[in-house]
Scaffold this motif. Sequence first.
Motif, PDB file in Angstrom:
ATOM      1  N   UNK A  57       0.679  -0.832   0.141  1.00 20.50           N
ATOM      2  CA  UNK A  57       0.121  -0.281  -0.245  1.00 20.50           C
ATOM      3  C   UNK A  57       0.881   1.191   0.019  1.00 20.50           C
ATOM      4  N   UNK A  58      -0.186   1.959  -0.685  1.00 18.75           N
ATOM      5  CA  UNK A  58       1.281   3.591  -0.409  1.00 18.75           C
ATOM      6  C   UNK A  58       0.305   4.624  -1.098  1.00 18.75           C
ATOM      7  N   UNK A  59       0.217   6.342  -0.717  1.00 16.94           N
ATOM      8  CA  UNK A  59      -0.341   6.947  -0.153  1.00 16.94           C
ATOM      9  C   UNK A  59       0.264   7.951  -1.604  1.00 16.94           C
ATOM     10  N   UNK A  60      -0.767   8.544  -2.486  1.00 17.87           N
ATOM     11  CA  UNK A  60      -0.635   9.726  -4.039  1.00 17.87           C
ATOM     12  C   UNK A  60      -0.038  10.543  -2.775  1.00 17.87           C
ATOM     13  N   UNK A  61      -1.581  11.161  -2.357  1.00 19.60           N
ATOM     14  CA  UNK A  61      -1.906  12.424  -1.976  1.00 19.60           C
ATOM     15  C   UNK A  61      -0.523  12.450  -0.993  1.00 19.60           C
ATOM     16  N   UNK A  62      -0.133  11.295  -0.059  1.00 17.91           N
ATOM     17  CA  UNK A  62       2.020  11.999   0.473  1.00 17.91           C
ATOM     18  C   UNK A  62       2.523  13.082  -0.405  1.00 17.91           C
ATOM     19  N   UNK A  63       3.269  12.185  -1.146  1.00 20.18           N
ATOM     20  CA  UNK A  63       3.754  11.980  -2.126  1.00 20.18           C
ATOM     21  C   UNK A  63       3.015  13.596  -2.815  1.00 20.18           C
ATOM     22  N   UNK A  64       2.123  13.723  -3.173  1.00 19.51           N
ATOM     23  CA  UNK A  64       1.687  15.429  -3.878  1.00 19.51           C
ATOM     24  C   UNK A  64       1.686  16.017  -2.835  1.00 19.51           C
ATOM     25  N   UNK A  65       2.608  16.344  -1.577  1.00 22.80           N
ATOM     26  CA  UNK A  65       2.392  17.447  -0.417  1.00 22.80           C
ATOM     27  C   UNK A  65       3.562  17.899  -0.991  1.00 22.80           C
ATOM     28  N   UNK A  66       4.538  17.306  -1.363  1.00 25.30           N
ATOM     29  CA  UNK A  66       5.940  17.835  -1.428  1.00 25.30           C
ATOM     30  C   UNK A  66       6.036  18.212  -3.106  1.00 25.30           C
ATOM     31  N   UNK A  67       5.695  17.769  -3.744  1.00 21.62           N
ATOM     32  CA  UNK A  67       5.634  18.085  -5.007  1.00 21.62           C
ATOM     33  C   UNK A  67       5.046  20.127  -5.637  1.00 21.62           C
ATOM     34  N   UNK A  68       5.560  19.877  -6.873  1.00 19.30           N
ATOM     35  CA  UNK A  68       5.336  21.053  -7.276  1.00 19.30           C
ATOM     36  C   UNK A  68       4.221  21.002  -8.306  1.00 19.30           C
ATOM     37  N   UNK A  69       3.315  21.551  -8.632  1.00 21.15           N
ATOM     38  CA  UNK A  69       2.604  21.950  -9.923  1.00 21.15           C
ATOM     39  C   UNK A  69       2.758  20.930 -11.336  1.00 21.15           C
ATOM     40  N   UNK A  70       4.171  21.494 -11.816  1.00 22.85           N
ATOM     41  CA  UNK A  70       4.765  20.626 -12.537  1.00 22.85           C
ATOM     42  C   UNK A  70       4.556  19.321 -12.425  1.00 22.85           C
ATOM     43  N   UNK A  71       5.589  18.776 -11.359  1.00 24.46           N
ATOM     44  CA  UNK A  71       5.457  17.559 -10.979  1.00 24.46           C
ATOM     45  C   UNK A  71       4.092  16.885 -10.491  1.00 24.46           C
ATOM     46  N   UNK A  72       3.331  17.646 -10.644  1.00 27.11           N
ATOM     47  CA  UNK A  72       1.823  17.064 -10.134  1.00 27.11           C
ATOM     48  C   UNK A  72       1.479  16.715 -10.922  1.00 27.11           C
ATOM     49  N   UNK A  73       1.312  17.393 -12.560  1.00 29.77           N
ATOM     50  CA  UNK A  73       0.968  17.072 -13.058  1.00 29.77           C
ATOM     51  C   UNK A  73       0.881  15.856 -14.401  1.00 29.77           C
ATOM     52  N   UNK A  74       2.713  16.114 -14.212  1.00 32.71           N
ATOM     53  CA  UNK A  74       3.558  14.704 -14.932  1.00 32.71           C
ATOM     54  C   UNK A  74       2.772  13.504 -14.191  1.00 32.71           C
ATOM     55  N   UNK A  75       3.399  13.280 -12.321  1.00 29.92           N
ATOM     56  CA  UNK A  75       2.913  11.950 -12.026  1.00 29.92           C
ATOM     57  C   UNK A  75       1.367  11.464 -12.404  1.00 29.92           C
ATOM     58  N   UNK A  76       0.940  12.597 -12.027  1.00 32.07           N
ATOM     59  CA  UNK A  76      -0.862  11.921 -12.860  1.00 32.07           C
ATOM     60  C   UNK A  76      -0.821  10.958 -14.267  1.00 32.07           C
ATOM     61  N   UNK A  77      -0.690  12.320 -15.243  1.00 30.71           N
ATOM     62  CA  UNK A  77       0.087  11.256 -15.762  1.00 30.71           C
ATOM     63  C   UNK A  77       0.102  10.100 -15.998  1.00 30.71           C
ATOM     64  N   UNK A  78       1.652  10.053 -15.471  1.00 28.12           N
ATOM     65  CA  UNK A  78       2.254   8.302 -15.222  1.00 28.12           C
ATOM     66  C   UNK A  78       1.498   7.286 -15.183  1.00 28.12           C
ATOM     67  N   UNK A  79       0.836   7.901 -14.346  1.00 21.46           N
ATOM     68  CA  UNK A  79       0.545   7.133 -12.555  1.00 21.46           C
ATOM     69  C   UNK A  79      -0.510   6.708 -13.355  1.00 21.46           C
ATOM     70  N   UNK A  80      -2.164   7.180 -14.213  1.00 24.19           N
ATOM     71  CA  UNK A  80      -2.829   6.865 -15.485  1.00 24.19           C
ATOM     72  C   UNK A  80      -2.268   6.044 -16.587  1.00 24.19           C
TER      73      UNK A  80
END
Length: 355
Positions: A57-80
């Motif tokens: 189990x892991x928690x993407x929201x916890x990762x997102x708290x340490x990310x910047x806007x462009x990183x979140x867009x990239x992470x969302x795209x790659x995850x799905x």
Amino acid sequence: MISRPTQLVFTALTAVAVVWSCPGTAPAVEAAPRPRPIYPRFDLTYFPRVSHQGLIGFRPVAIARSAKGPELVSATSQLFTYAFGWIKDGTLSAAEAPAFADIEQCVFNLNAYVQPESDGEHGKIGINGAAPCVIRTIRPFDWNGRLRKWFPKADWVRHAGRSYARVQLQTTPKESVPFVLFAADDRTLVCSPEPEVRALLDRLAARKPAPAPSSGWAEIDREFLAIFFDNRETPLFAGQPLSVSKPGIEELKALADSAQTAALSLSVCDRSGIRVTVIAKDDRRAKIVTYAIRRLLEMADEDLKANTDPGPFAVMAKESLTRTLIERKGCQVFWTTSAEGNVIELLLSFIRGPV
């Protein structure tokens, strides 16, 4: 099916465990206190079946708290893309996916394997996530509406009063078990082979409880990252030949042959910490586990010292040299270490890939 995002998380975790948690030559006098868990338990209400090998189990929201806007867009795209890219006739750009910061938790079955030597190549040991898996958002999300737009050619099937989408995989033979996507409630998406989802729907209709993993899972399932490995029903090595000439293989095999279960958690609060609890088959094998862990950490320490261009993991390792503690109590072995800094930021770099 194997989830690529989970493989990337484990790549990062391996780096943390091998590089960051080096013990040095002197034993630690006192281990740093464990960060207190701050998350709700991983929700298994709609989990179809717990693998005999364990859970991740892991928690993407916890990762997102340490990310910047462009990183979140990239992470969302790659995850799905990695989660659904193996589905045939899918168009993920047809509708917006939930943002990385809106995904509360992901839970996967654990898949651990040994690849024997072949054609002169060294064998390999691998660990990653496998279906069934569950993705749960923080707030209600129109999963069914998105599924219809992403996969317009999916077959919608009803069973036990509920509907799910049957999809075709890119490289799956026609005679194989169908794969489905099921919106269990307004926050939860289940990805699983069809027979397991049908069994889940029967369980829900009968109001039976969710599957219960081994007790070791409950000790770690409020952390940022939790891995529970059960070696009892299907031993990891099970006679598979690996090259003992490769550093660490002999120690890993001794550890796996002696362990019944292993629980690993990654905590991130004021400090980042790793805790591993291994339950051995008996007291004698617990000594073997302790020795194997010490030897593996010594090897990691040697690798760290040989690194002439240390990165951020190595910086955290400098503090953890005096914060590693290995304890043995009967058939249980505990390994803990921690350091200042936010290891989630490092994990994020593995998830989003090269810039």
